[in-house]
Write a protein that holds these residues in place. Structure first.
Motif, PDB file in Angstrom:
ATOM      1  N   GLY A 170       0.748  -1.239   0.000  1.00 38.73           N
ATOM      2  CA  GLY A 170       0.000   0.000   0.000  1.00 38.73           C
ATOM      3  C   GLY A 170       0.779   1.290   0.000  1.00 38.73           C
ATOM      4  N   ALA A 171       2.090   1.242   0.099  1.00 37.73           N
ATOM      5  CA  ALA A 171       2.890   2.469   0.077  1.00 37.73           C
ATOM      6  C   ALA A 171       4.333   2.078  -0.200  1.00 37.73           C
ATOM      7  CB  ALA A 171       2.777   3.225   1.393  1.00 37.73           C
ATOM      8  N   THR A 172       5.138   3.063  -0.543  1.00 37.37           N
ATOM      9  CA  THR A 172       6.561   2.813  -0.716  1.00 37.37           C
ATOM     10  C   THR A 172       7.225   2.803   0.656  1.00 37.37           C
ATOM     11  OG1 THR A 172       6.562   3.919  -2.862  1.00 37.37           O
ATOM     12  CG2 THR A 172       8.694   3.619  -1.779  1.00 37.37           C
ATOM     13  N   ASP A 173       7.968   1.739   0.935  1.00 35.85           N
ATOM     14  CA  ASP A 173       8.633   1.582   2.228  1.00 35.85           C
ATOM     15  C   ASP A 173      10.134   1.444   2.019  1.00 35.85           C
ATOM     16  OD1 ASP A 173       6.266   1.144   4.220  1.00 35.85           O
ATOM     17  OD2 ASP A 173       5.828  -0.208   2.542  1.00 35.85           O
ATOM     18  N   TRP A 174      10.887   2.109   2.871  1.00 36.46           N
ATOM     19  CA  TRP A 174      12.348   2.051   2.819  1.00 36.46           C
ATOM     20  C   TRP A 174      12.847   1.274   4.027  1.00 36.46           C
ATOM     21  CZ3 TRP A 174       9.426   6.170   1.362  1.00 36.46           C
ATOM     22  CH2 TRP A 174       9.636   6.668   0.077  1.00 36.46           C
TER      23      TRP A 174
ATOM     24  N   ILE B  50      22.399  -3.709   4.228  1.00 39.57           N
ATOM     25  CA  ILE B  50      21.735  -3.623   2.936  1.00 39.57           C
ATOM     26  C   ILE B  50      20.613  -2.596   3.051  1.00 39.57           C
ATOM     27  CG2 ILE B  50      20.616  -4.926   1.074  1.00 39.57           C
ATOM     28  CD1 ILE B  50      21.535  -7.491   2.627  1.00 39.57           C
ATOM     29  N   PHE B  51      20.495  -1.728   2.044  1.00 39.82           N
ATOM     30  CA  PHE B  51      19.446  -0.717   2.041  1.00 39.82           C
ATOM     31  C   PHE B  51      18.518  -0.985   0.859  1.00 39.82           C
ATOM     32  CE2 PHE B  51      23.388   1.060   3.794  1.00 39.82           C
ATOM     33  CZ  PHE B  51      22.962   1.180   5.116  1.00 39.82           C
ATOM     34  N   THR B  52      17.232  -1.082   1.150  1.00 36.06           N
ATOM     35  CA  THR B  52      16.301  -1.577   0.154  1.00 36.06           C
ATOM     36  C   THR B  52      15.011  -0.761   0.133  1.00 36.06           C
ATOM     37  OG1 THR B  52      14.913  -3.491  -0.422  1.00 36.06           O
ATOM     38  CG2 THR B  52      15.562  -3.290   1.856  1.00 36.06           C
ATOM     39  N   ILE B  53      14.337  -0.771  -1.001  1.00 32.47           N
ATOM     40  CA  ILE B  53      13.052  -0.095  -1.178  1.00 32.47           C
ATOM     41  C   ILE B  53      12.012  -1.161  -1.526  1.00 32.47           C
ATOM     42  CG2 ILE B  53      11.798   1.708  -2.416  1.00 32.47           C
ATOM     43  CD1 ILE B  53      14.557   2.837  -3.242  1.00 32.47           C
ATOM     44  N   ASP B  54      11.010  -1.321  -0.665  1.00 29.54           N
ATOM     45  CA  ASP B  54       9.969  -2.339  -0.889  1.00 29.54           C
ATOM     46  C   ASP B  54      10.556  -3.736  -1.112  1.00 29.54           C
ATOM     47  OD1 ASP B  54       7.880  -0.570  -0.585  1.00 29.54           O
ATOM     48  OD2 ASP B  54       7.675  -0.153  -2.722  1.00 29.54           O
TER      49      ASP B  54
ATOM     50  N   ASP C 294       7.700 -10.414  -1.940  1.00 27.98           N
ATOM     51  CA  ASP C 294       8.801 -10.950  -1.139  1.00 27.98           C
ATOM     52  C   ASP C 294      10.084 -10.158  -1.407  1.00 27.98           C
ATOM     53  OD1 ASP C 294       7.204 -12.954  -0.067  1.00 27.98           O
ATOM     54  OD2 ASP C 294       7.695 -14.372  -1.668  1.00 27.98           O
ATOM     55  N   PHE C 295      10.934 -10.036  -0.393  1.00 22.37           N
ATOM     56  CA  PHE C 295      12.244  -9.425  -0.595  1.00 22.37           C
ATOM     57  C   PHE C 295      13.014 -10.249  -1.625  1.00 22.37           C
ATOM     58  CE2 PHE C 295      10.930  -7.074   2.904  1.00 22.37           C
ATOM     59  CZ  PHE C 295      11.874  -6.137   3.293  1.00 22.37           C
ATOM     60  N   ILE C 296      13.587  -9.589  -2.609  1.00 26.34           N
ATOM     61  CA  ILE C 296      14.240 -10.301  -3.709  1.00 26.34           C
ATOM     62  C   ILE C 296      15.494 -11.026  -3.231  1.00 26.34           C
ATOM     63  CG2 ILE C 296      13.318  -8.723  -5.424  1.00 26.34           C
ATOM     64  CD1 ILE C 296      16.073  -7.416  -5.578  1.00 26.34           C
ATOM     65  N   GLN C 297      15.906 -12.031  -4.002  1.00 24.38           N
ATOM     66  CA  GLN C 297      16.986 -12.928  -3.601  1.00 24.38           C
ATOM     67  C   GLN C 297      18.317 -12.225  -3.296  1.00 24.38           C
ATOM     68  OE1 GLN C 297      17.354 -16.315  -6.157  1.00 24.38           O
ATOM     69  NE2 GLN C 297      19.182 -17.097  -5.133  1.00 24.38           N
TER      70      GLN C 297
END
Length: 290
Positions: A163-167, A184-188, A200-203
């Motif tokens: 429902g929203a962009t999450d960092w 590790i820094f990730t977006i969604d 799901d968080f990508i591999q």
């Protein structure tokens, strides 16, 4: 600072040349001293800590001296509550009591510092975070591992919130919360906005919790901390990481990392470095065994 007897060895690979060695005296200016703020508030119950130190010259071997005479408060703007942070043993801390916490998801927080340089403030919003569902680990021999290092290669499983962009900020540890492995820094759960909402968080991210050059050994424990951050904090952390990893043939020119701790005193030109951030946190751990 004057550093004597600095040796620069030029290794020449071509045949017929011999290595030469010169001693050069280099006068390196100490440079200006700045106050540095390391303030990160979480929703984890228990004591919260803030560090305020002074910068030291690049060639210094000592630790950064602590600033002990500041007045430090954190205000929950949403709930209209203010928490005083008291200095002891090198840090400013506030303990809300057993099982209690300061950080609440969705609340806006303001850091206020009264320093010799002036009065400084920063704000951040504590964002939501998903739970870590599980951690898996595969044992690989030297022949099976791409890195040629035998051990356990861990992977965590989590799904981005819909429902929203999450960092997010993912950090892994070995055995305890003092021995960091990877950041590790990730977006969604991916690397870009608007491509992986609710998935799901990508591999590459989920498997990035292992140091491939030093995988986990049997009996060791991997701890994964998944933290929410704001977009501004994500950009700050990512830039810091780039500066730390900068090097090699294609290294970029070093650049100043920004701060969100700003001087509110119109009668002062003082400046501080560092960042104030807030995070909701999920933890998961697994012990390696065949």
């Amino acid at each position: 600072m004057k550093r004597n007897h600095t040796t620069i060895a030029l290794l020449l690979a071509a045949a017929g040349f011999t290595a030469c060695e010169d001693t050069i005296d280099i006068d390196i200016p100490k440079g200006k001293t700045f106050t540095v703020v390391d303030a990160w508030l979480t929703d984890v119950p228990g004591k919260q800590q803030i560090r305020i130190t002074q910068t030291v010259p690049y060639t210094s071997q000592g630790t950064a001296p602590a600033v002990s005479d500041a007045k430090v408060t954190v205000t929950d703007i949403t709930a209209n509550k203010t928490f005083n942070f008291i200095y002891a043993n090198g840090v400013y801390s506030h303990d809300p009591g057993a099982g209690q916490k300061i950080g609440e998801i969705g609340h806006v927080y303001k850091l206020r510092l009264e320093l010799k340089e002036g009065i400084f403030e920063a704000q951040d919003t504590l964002k939501r975070v998903p739970v870590i569902d599980s951690i898996a680990a595969d044992f690989k021999t030297k022949e099976e591992a791409v890195s040629g290092e035998e051990g356990f290669f861990a992977r965590f499983y989590a799904k981005d919130l819909v429902g929203a962009t999450d960092w997010y900020w993912v950090r892994s540890y070995r055995n305890n919360l003092q021995t960091r492995v990877e950041d590790i820094f990730t977006i969604d759960g991916s690397y870009a906005e608007d491509v992986a909402d609710g998935k799901d968080f990508i591999q590459p991210i989920s498997e990035g919790i292992t140091d491939y050059g030093k995988p986990f050994l049997e009996g060791e424990k991997v701890i994964v901390r998944l933290s929410s951050v704001t977009k501004r904090s994500h950009a700050f952390l990512d830039q810091v990481q780039q500066q730390i990893d900068n090097g090699g043939l294609f290294a970029k020119i070093l650049e100043n990392v920004p701060t969100n701790v700003l001087n509110t005193d119109k009668n002062s030109q003082g400046r501080v470095l560092g960042w104030f951030g807030t995070s909701a946190v999920s933890y998961k751990e697994k012990t390696m065994q065949k």
